[in-house]
Design an enzyme around this catalytic site. Structure first.
Site, short mmCIF file in Angstrom:
data_model
loop_
_atom_site.label_atom_id
_atom_site.label_comp_id
_atom_site.label_asym_id
_atom_site.label_seq_id
_atom_site.Cartn_x
_atom_site.Cartn_y
_atom_site.Cartn_z
N CYS A 1 0.77 -1.19 0.06
CA CYS A 1 0.06 0.02 0.04
C CYS A 1 0.88 1.15 -0.04
CB CYS A 1 -0.81 0.01 1.20
SG CYS A 1 -1.74 1.44 1.67
N HIS B 1 -8.08 8.33 3.33
CA HIS B 1 -7.48 9.47 3.24
C HIS B 1 -8.57 10.42 3.30
CE1 HIS B 1 -7.65 7.79 -0.90
NE2 HIS B 1 -7.93 9.19 -1.06
N HIS C 1 -8.89 14.52 1.89
CA HIS C 1 -8.31 15.61 1.12
C HIS C 1 -8.71 16.67 1.77
CE1 HIS C 1 -8.05 13.24 -2.83
NE2 HIS C 1 -9.03 12.25 -2.29
P1 DGP Z 1 -8.64 9.31 -4.29
O1 DGP Z 1 -9.44 9.41 -5.47
O2 DGP Z 1 -9.65 9.81 -3.11
O3 DGP Z 1 -8.30 7.83 -3.84
O4 DGP Z 1 -7.59 10.02 -4.40
C1 DGP Z 1 -6.32 9.61 -4.45
C2 DGP Z 1 -5.16 10.86 -4.42
O5 DGP Z 1 -3.83 10.26 -4.11
C3 DGP Z 1 -5.06 11.48 -5.89
O6 DGP Z 1 -5.56 12.85 -5.76
C4 DGP Z 1 -3.75 11.38 -5.96
C5 DGP Z 1 -3.06 11.05 -4.78
N1 DGP Z 1 -1.92 10.11 -4.95
C6 DGP Z 1 -2.08 8.98 -5.30
N2 DGP Z 1 -0.71 8.29 -5.19
C7 DGP Z 1 0.18 9.46 -4.55
C8 DGP Z 1 1.61 9.18 -4.23
O7 DGP Z 1 2.17 8.27 -4.53
N3 DGP Z 1 1.58 10.44 -3.39
C9 DGP Z 1 1.11 11.22 -3.35
N4 DGP Z 1 1.77 12.36 -2.50
N5 DGP Z 1 -0.15 11.52 -3.81
C10 DGP Z 1 -0.78 10.44 -4.31
#
Ligand code: DGP
Length: 115
Positions: A7, A101, A103
């Site tokens: 993950c 998570h 946002h």
């Molecule tokens: P959701 O659709 O709510 O699952 O959004 C996932 C968010 O996570 C998306 O806005 C991009 C972000 N994200 C995905 N992988 C990574 C990562 O490896 N690092 C960071 N900083 N953000 C990530």
């Protein structure tokens, strides 16, 4: 509930992979989204693995997540201007990363098409 080896958010929250951290305590970490939709776009995640808000999140963890949102807003200077908190859960919400998570979005006028 511990870390899942495959993950990405487990790895970031527990510093297996480093990121751009805004806030951290023993329970949660907050770091910048890699694809920001607003001047402030920070993800607040628990260090233990939960798939989403419906995955039996303990009250202590939920409280730590909300405390971290407040800390992120203060650190980013958006407490007064306003911000939005979004938690996608499951397919209809388009959840892409299956580690809980929140946002935290702010720093501009947020219209209905943000997250
Ligand atoms: P959701 O659709 O709510 O699952 O959004 C996932 C968010 O996570 C998306 O806005 C991009 C972000 N994200 C995905 N992988 C990574 C990562 O490896 N690092 C960071 N900083 N953000 C990530």
């Amino acid at each position: 509930m511990a870390m899942h080896d495959d993950c990405i958010f487990c790895k970031i929250a527990n510093h297996v992979i480093e990121s751009d951290y805004i806030y951290e305590d023993n329970v949660v970490a907050a770091f910048r989204d890699m694809s920001p939709l607003a001047p402030t776009h920070v993800l607040v995640v628990p260090k233990d693995h939960y798939a989403d808000l419906a995955d039996g999140v303990p009250a202590e963890t939920a409280a730590a997540l909300l405390h971290a949102v407040d800390e992120v807003a203060k650190a980013e200077g958006i407490t007064e201007s306003g911000f939005r908190v979004v938690a996608n859960a499951g397919g209809d919400a388009g959840q892409a990363v299956h580690h809980l998570h929140l946002h935290v979005l702010g720093g501009c006028r947020l219209t209905d098409d943000f997250a």
